[in-house]
Design a protein around this motif. Structure first.
Motif, PDB file in Angstrom:
ATOM      1  N   ALA A  55      -5.277  12.409 -15.316  1.00 18.59           N
ATOM      2  CA  ALA A  55      -5.774  13.678 -14.802  1.00 18.59           C
ATOM      3  C   ALA A  55      -4.940  14.167 -13.618  1.00 18.59           C
ATOM      4  CB  ALA A  55      -7.238  13.543 -14.397  1.00 18.59           C
ATOM      5  N   VAL A  56      -4.970  15.472 -13.407  1.00 20.55           N
ATOM      6  CA  VAL A  56      -4.387  16.079 -12.210  1.00 20.55           C
ATOM      7  C   VAL A  56      -5.412  15.946 -11.088  1.00 20.55           C
ATOM      8  CG1 VAL A  56      -3.537  18.209 -11.175  1.00 20.55           C
ATOM      9  CG2 VAL A  56      -3.048  17.716 -13.587  1.00 20.55           C
ATOM     10  N   THR A  57      -5.048  15.261 -10.013  1.00 20.18           N
ATOM     11  CA  THR A  57      -6.000  15.006  -8.932  1.00 20.18           C
ATOM     12  C   THR A  57      -5.379  15.346  -7.584  1.00 20.18           C
ATOM     13  OG1 THR A  57      -5.289  12.689  -8.718  1.00 20.18           O
ATOM     14  CG2 THR A  57      -7.133  13.141 -10.214  1.00 20.18           C
ATOM     15  N   GLY A  58      -6.229  15.506  -6.588  1.00 19.61           N
ATOM     16  CA  GLY A  58      -5.748  15.760  -5.242  1.00 19.61           C
ATOM     17  C   GLY A  58      -6.887  15.800  -4.247  1.00 19.61           C
ATOM     18  N   VAL A  59      -6.528  15.786  -2.973  1.00 20.21           N
ATOM     19  CA  VAL A  59      -7.495  15.854  -1.881  1.00 20.21           C
ATOM     20  C   VAL A  59      -6.994  16.867  -0.863  1.00 20.21           C
ATOM     21  CG1 VAL A  59      -8.722  14.590  -0.078  1.00 20.21           C
ATOM     22  CG2 VAL A  59      -8.095  13.415  -2.206  1.00 20.21           C
ATOM     23  N   LEU A  60      -7.876  17.773  -0.445  1.00 19.87           N
ATOM     24  CA  LEU A  60      -7.554  18.791   0.545  1.00 19.87           C
ATOM     25  C   LEU A  60      -8.468  18.648   1.753  1.00 19.87           C
ATOM     26  CD1 LEU A  60      -7.393  21.828  -1.908  1.00 19.87           C
ATOM     27  CD2 LEU A  60      -5.424  20.688  -0.860  1.00 19.87           C
ATOM     28  N   PRO A  61      -8.025  19.088   2.924  1.00 18.58           N
ATOM     29  CA  PRO A  61      -8.951  19.125   4.062  1.00 18.58           C
ATOM     30  C   PRO A  61     -10.083  20.107   3.774  1.00 18.58           C
ATOM     31  CG  PRO A  61      -6.660  19.421   4.776  1.00 18.58           C
ATOM     32  CD  PRO A  61      -6.666  19.539   3.284  1.00 18.58           C
ATOM     33  N   ARG A  62     -11.275  19.742   4.174  1.00 15.35           N
ATOM     34  CA  ARG A  62     -12.429  20.619   3.966  1.00 15.35           C
ATOM     35  C   ARG A  62     -12.207  21.983   4.609  1.00 15.35           C
ATOM     36  NH1 ARG A  62     -15.377  23.912   3.707  1.00 15.35           N
ATOM     37  NH2 ARG A  62     -17.659  24.024   3.580  1.00 15.35           N
TER      38      ARG A  62
END
Length: 262
Positions: free
Chosen positions: A181-188
């Motif tokens: 899967a394409v995944t990621g994490v961003l700052p809220r």
């Protein structure tokens, strides 16, 4: 927080194969949104005793419960566990190795006070709006990048592309597909709005070219998710005879929109 969810079948005489949910943990400190697009199999055997709606309901339900109750577990692992749990419910009468075993595309996002995580698998979309108004579409574009000749027949797709290296991937019975899967994490602080769309709803942008992703998100915010689906249905009916935009696609597809203004 404002949330909105609309899911409409492409054919009122057939069950909707999409699944959608929005969940808020009891802590009140975050949330989860999920959209699944069940893959409609062609006529013929699937190796399974169960329908696509049966599958998407169980997979989506497991994903929702795990994503909310295990907030510290990454989304790819949530999806992997949910696939494994769903596979266990099939029973001995189902051949889960069959390429047409029930399966679905996946969009999932989860937010906390610190971060926004996302996961996209196959051809649904997640729109992410920044506080300044910039809209980014998170897409798994492997299917769209394949040459049309490789998609000539269902048999060819199953033999060479479906859930295979060099092809495209969907959530079916193999938990390891979550790693594709394409995944990621961003700052809220970098996210104001999230919109999940199955490909029945992305037609407004991708098939009919009525606007860009930012226009699509703006339409949902200002006029509501149902308005986007209604516009797609009107465009489909107008193109049903000439097939200028639809070409070989089904005239109407299940369409789901999940909106969350954080």
């Amino acid at each position: 927080m404002r949330t909105e969810l609309v899911s409409e079948p492409g054919d009122v005489n057939r069950p909707n194969e999409d699944f959608a949910s929005v969940a808020l943990p009891a802590s009140g400190q975050g949330g989860v949104l999920i959209a699944l697009d069940g893959v409609t199999p062609p006529a013929g055997p699937t190796g399974c005793l169960h329908s696509v709606p049966w599958f998407t309901a169980r997979l989506g339900g497991a994903m929702t419960e795990l994503a909310v109750s295990l907030m510290d577990v990454p989304l790819a692992e949530v999806l992997s566990r949910a696939i494994a749990r769903t596979a266990e419910t099939h029973g001995e009468g189902c051949d889960l190795s069959h390429p047409r075993t029930p399966q679905a595309t996946v969009v999932m996002a989860r937010w906390s006070p610190q971060t926004v995580e996302y996961l996209v698998l196959s051809d649904s979309a997640l729109l992410v709006e920044a506080p300044v108004g910039t809209v980014t579409a998170v897409l798994d574009d492997r299917l769209s990048r394949l040459p049309r000749t490789s998609l000539a027949t269902d048999a060819l797709i199953d033999a060479t592309l479906r859930n295979k290296e060099g092809g495209f991937f969907t959530a079916a019975a193999d938990p390891s597909v979550a790693g594709r899967a394409v995944t990621g994490v961003l700052p809220r602080s970098a996210v104001r709005t999230l919109v999940a769309l199955t490909d029945g709803a992305t037609r407004w942008v991708e098939k009919f070219h009525e606007g860009g992703w930012g226009d699509c998100l703006s339409l949902v915010r200002k006029e509501g998710a149902q308005t986007l689906v209604d516009h797609v249905r009107n465009l489909e009916r107008a193109d049903a005879e000439t097939r200028t935009y639809l070409r070989r696609s089904k005239t109407h597809d299940d369409a789901t929109v999940v909106y969350a203004e954080l």
